[in-house]
Write an enzyme that holds these catalytic residues in place. Sequence first.
Site, PDB file in Angstrom:
ATOM      1  N   ASP A 271       0.850  -1.186   0.000  1.00 43.39           N
ATOM      2  CA  ASP A 271       0.000   0.000   0.000  1.00 43.39           C
ATOM      3  C   ASP A 271       0.896   1.249   0.000  1.00 43.39           C
ATOM      4  OD1 ASP A 271      -2.978   0.917   0.507  1.00 43.39           O
ATOM      5  OD2 ASP A 271      -1.815   1.986   2.014  1.00 43.39           O
TER       6      ASP A 271
ATOM      7  N   TYR B 147      -2.145  11.391   3.011  1.00 41.28           N
ATOM      8  CA  TYR B 147      -3.113  11.737   1.973  1.00 41.28           C
ATOM      9  C   TYR B 147      -3.228  13.252   1.809  1.00 41.28           C
ATOM     10  CZ  TYR B 147      -4.588   6.870   2.131  1.00 41.28           C
ATOM     11  OH  TYR B 147      -4.602   5.501   2.067  1.00 41.28           O
TER      12      TYR B 147
ATOM     13  N   HIS C 216      -7.043  -6.763  -0.264  1.00 37.51           N
ATOM     14  CA  HIS C 216      -5.984  -5.750  -0.302  1.00 37.51           C
ATOM     15  C   HIS C 216      -4.918  -6.018   0.760  1.00 37.51           C
ATOM     16  CE1 HIS C 216      -4.218  -1.768  -0.900  1.00 37.51           C
ATOM     17  NE2 HIS C 216      -4.258  -1.585   0.410  1.00 37.51           N
TER      18      HIS C 216
END
Length: 369
Positions: free
Chosen positions: A173, A285, A340
């Site tokens: 990730d 982010y 994931h």
Amino acid sequence: MARVLHDVFVFTTTLVLRIRVLGYWSLVYGYCALCAAAALLKLGWNLILRPSTTFRWGIRETPPACLSDTSLGTHCYVRIKESGLRFHYVAAGERGKPLMLFLHGFPEFWFSWRHQLREFKSEFRVVAVDMRGYGESDLPSSTESYHFDYLVTDVKDIVEYLGYNRCYLVGHDWGGTIAWLFAIHYPEMVNKLIVLNCPHPSVFTDYALRHPSQLLKSSYFFFFQLPRFPELMLSINDFKALKGLFTSRSTGIGRKGRWLTAEDMEAYLYAFSQPGALTGALNYYRNVFSSFPLSQNDVKSPVLLLWGERDAFLEQEMAEACRVYIRNHFRLNIISGASHWLQQDQPDIVNTLIWTFLKEGEGHKTHRN
């Protein structure tokens, strides 16, 4: 006349660029507003249905026993002189053996690599780091502190502090993005690169801009730009949304793999209930639109890309597209039924595929000395 034409050309070009920039940021923040409105509706609905529990959360005071499991390794700390930040990591395996460095994603911390720490410590010095903003590592408060240049430099500094000039780098990730960039900028420091469920940064950028389906899957990028509100939504109802990322039918672990145990889940809740923990993680982010790399540089190291077929956040087509940017041996394995959270969902399969890759070609034994 030539001067006038030149001035007109410069003015027009500048105007077009500014319009594009304005349009780009209007799209970003417009989507942020839509995501915020949807989250507010969800919050209001929760208040109607469960008014007494919606705003229930708290700091976990006592870490679960699994975080001090000695079979996973020894807890260590290092303060990097250049950045002044203190990093926490868990290390196992004999010193002097080849270094295998693990970089986690969001919302994870070193513990997500527990299955790999046990597996590879027999032949490697295995190190799982809490990246800046996570776990017991320092949590810089400003979003600018999470620029990609700093994150990549953190990896370099940690490798050198550990006494190595090369490593086998494994990332998942967000840790996968940093691993790709580290291999691009410091190819001489990467023996082999192993990435789980994360495309090459250029692939992600190109694909997301051309495929609305991936933009929709990445809508949380926009929601996380908001200040404080995402922290609230992840923590209300005793961190229900955070739990859901790992346990829900759409995004979670366990359809064909291993479920997180109650103690495993408590480890995550302990880590992210600490003051500032969610903000540090979300700051990755919040800096992404101003610093996301658009580098077209290729990767010179051999690459293994592992991909969970059931990844709810990333389109599978991006995995194959990474081949364009690899200038060495490239192996792609798509694991059927896996989510994931690949290294926790299917650890046995992941570990076997990593062993196979390590023994291919130059193999890790070539670099033991």
